[in-house]
Design a protein around this motif. Sequence first.
Motif, PDB file in Angstrom:
ATOM      1  N   TRP A  94     -31.203 -13.646  59.067  1.00  0.00           N
ATOM      2  CA  TRP A  94     -30.344 -14.404  58.161  1.00  0.00           C
ATOM      3  C   TRP A  94     -29.902 -15.690  58.862  1.00  0.00           C
ATOM      4  N   GLU A  95     -30.566 -16.773  58.497  1.00  0.00           N
ATOM      5  CA  GLU A  95     -30.310 -18.042  59.180  1.00  0.00           C
ATOM      6  C   GLU A  95     -28.964 -18.642  58.778  1.00  0.00           C
ATOM      7  N   ASP A  96     -28.695 -18.650  57.475  1.00  0.00           N
ATOM      8  CA  ASP A  96     -27.433 -19.215  56.990  1.00  0.00           C
ATOM      9  C   ASP A  96     -26.377 -18.117  56.981  1.00  0.00           C
ATOM     10  N   LYS A  97     -25.926 -17.733  58.179  1.00  0.00           N
ATOM     11  CA  LYS A  97     -25.040 -16.579  58.303  1.00  0.00           C
ATOM     12  C   LYS A  97     -23.701 -16.799  57.603  1.00  0.00           C
ATOM     13  N   LYS A 132     -28.515 -15.485  48.375  1.00  0.00           N
ATOM     14  CA  LYS A 132     -28.287 -16.522  47.381  1.00  0.00           C
ATOM     15  C   LYS A 132     -27.147 -16.126  46.446  1.00  0.00           C
ATOM     16  N   SER A 139     -31.584 -15.921  53.685  1.00  0.00           N
ATOM     17  CA  SER A 139     -30.156 -16.060  53.401  1.00  0.00           C
ATOM     18  C   SER A 139     -29.892 -15.477  52.026  1.00  0.00           C
ATOM     19  N   ASN A 193     -22.938 -18.576  54.934  1.00  0.00           N
ATOM     20  CA  ASN A 193     -23.077 -18.381  53.495  1.00  0.00           C
ATOM     21  C   ASN A 193     -23.348 -16.917  53.170  1.00  0.00           C
ATOM     22  N   THR A 194     -24.165 -16.270  53.988  1.00  0.00           N
ATOM     23  CA  THR A 194     -24.476 -14.859  53.766  1.00  0.00           C
ATOM     24  C   THR A 194     -23.217 -14.011  53.795  1.00  0.00           C
TER      25      THR A 194
END
Length: 644
Positions: free
Chosen positions: A598-601, A637, A635, A603-604
């Motif tokens: 999960w790159e966009d932690k 959505k 990530s 936002n996740t």
Amino acid sequence: MTEADPKRIHILLRELQNLIKNAQEQWGITLTGQGSINDKLKAFAPVANAVHPLGPVNIVGLSTEFSQKIALIRSTLSNFRNTTVHDISQLNLSIGSDSLLKRYQFALLEESNNLNTVSEVRENIKICKELALDICQNSQDTFKFVIQQTSIFCKQLGLKVWEVEQSHGSTLTLSISGSIIVMDIKFDETAHKIVQVTITYTHKPEDDDRIDNLLTLQLSNFRYFKLFKKNLQALATLDTLSKIYSANCFHCIRCISNDVKSIYEKEFSALAGDIQKILTDGHGIPLFHVERVGPSIAYWAPKFRIHETDWNNVKDIIAKGDSCESLGLFYQLWIMMEESRSRNTFLPIERNHYLIEENDDEYELLQSYDFMPQDLTFPLLPTPLKFLQQPKDDSQTSANIQFVLWLFPPVYVTDTVAKEIEDLAGFFGSRIMTDDPKSLSLEQLLISDIVPPAKMTRGSTMDVSWEKKFEDSPYTQIYTLDIKHTNAKKIERIPFIYPFQIFSFIEILRQQLVYNALFQSCFNSSTYCPQRISSQSSAANFEVNSNTTKVKVKVQATNPPHLLSVSFQLPDIMVDVLLQITILRDCQPYVISQNPLWEDKGNTDTVLTQTLQLCHDVPDLVKWILKSSINNFKSVKEDVLMEI
């Protein structure tokens, strides 16, 4: 209750036995041979989890009543020794006097045993009759029993009872009076029905049709007769305490009611009528004479209950002052009074609320009352609130009584939370923290309705399978618990002194209830599989067969009620997921995730938090993550959020 003639010793002993028996029943302690094995397994609760200052029994009141009954028994025996036995021993019988005394004592013992047996038979007959009438369709038999038992119960409570025939024939009135209250029960002997129950007060009468209608409804339907008796007992307790301590407890309850209503109106105005938010974040929704007499507060509800409630309808009902039955399914606090060990000071009759309103003259109040040291802020109110603490002259307003919050239903809390509540309530140097090796942990108590407590021991694992299957998901979630012993108590009542303490109790209870809800979303009756052995020992994190993929989810009670950890492996990509669920004092769960994909932690975590806050359900959150993992997401959505 004062009587012209002293009670006989067998009656006093029976009352003492009933006092102990009632306390055992309230604590859930089974010490007799009554009941089936299954009933015992379900009802049994370790003493350490049940007997404490926040349990169902007011220990101060119990010890006082116990001491009084022991004193009466001792006095009766001493009187018997000094009169009857002494007189017999002084008889001028040179031969056989000792034998005569022994025969007389044996006869008394036999009579006492017989009377005790008769009392037990009568009690058992009463229980059998109640069970039979509960399913009986004969209104005449039920009606007669209700009137008879109401009269007997009132006399046991120390109230005066008499029956007066009315001029218009078949309608009679059963009049019941105490030192402050008078209750008239009008009933029709011919039609076998309750006509009306009316409550009046000898001091500062206050008409409220809601309490009359509630008691009339409960007395008219035998299914509610036990609840009617509890309400009657509550009124009698207020009346008795008022008489003993020369304090108008009904006025004290009225003061609390006025404050509860006033604060609700302020929050309602600030939130433009958002009563759902008042329930979850504010002081709760006040209920007056709904199921229980006096004030209650609906302060929390599971998410599914909130989602299925028609809030516009609830708002309209509350605005009309009517009883809202749907709120009866929510968690509630019932405000009453009880005896206390220390003296507390209350408001005099001329002041009917603690809250200082805008139209109050603060300078004038300062002449007669102590204020709280500081103004109090609350999350939903734009400005702080000021409260009176107590009158400066307490000579006429202090007594050994206190307010008490009864919790419906009871709440399982950690010992740390129980200690926090005790300190807030004023029980410093508490006796609650004594550890008992036989006590059950919080984790075990939360499943005690599913796995009988008697089958569990301290530190035991739950050697059963807990499985969650969704129709629209190819995954079956297999839950295991990393067992630990979190010392816990079952909270049923909270004594307190000042109304502004209530919100602090509510915040503490809500935080624990959110934690409990998350835990029980994993371990509950729908996920319980007793016929299968737990697969904790297996090293595999998931199993695949032709029909479904089993994903093993490990739950860790890391720091109840603040932190719950959930870990599992994404079966498609063999990646571990760790979810740290934190519950803050705002009573909302927040998710911090660990997953290298999960790159966009940021936002996740935000979206996972929003998802969990919507449902308070861990399996639903895991299901949603597993569904997203099918697409090998990097990530989460937001547009998928509402799919849960």
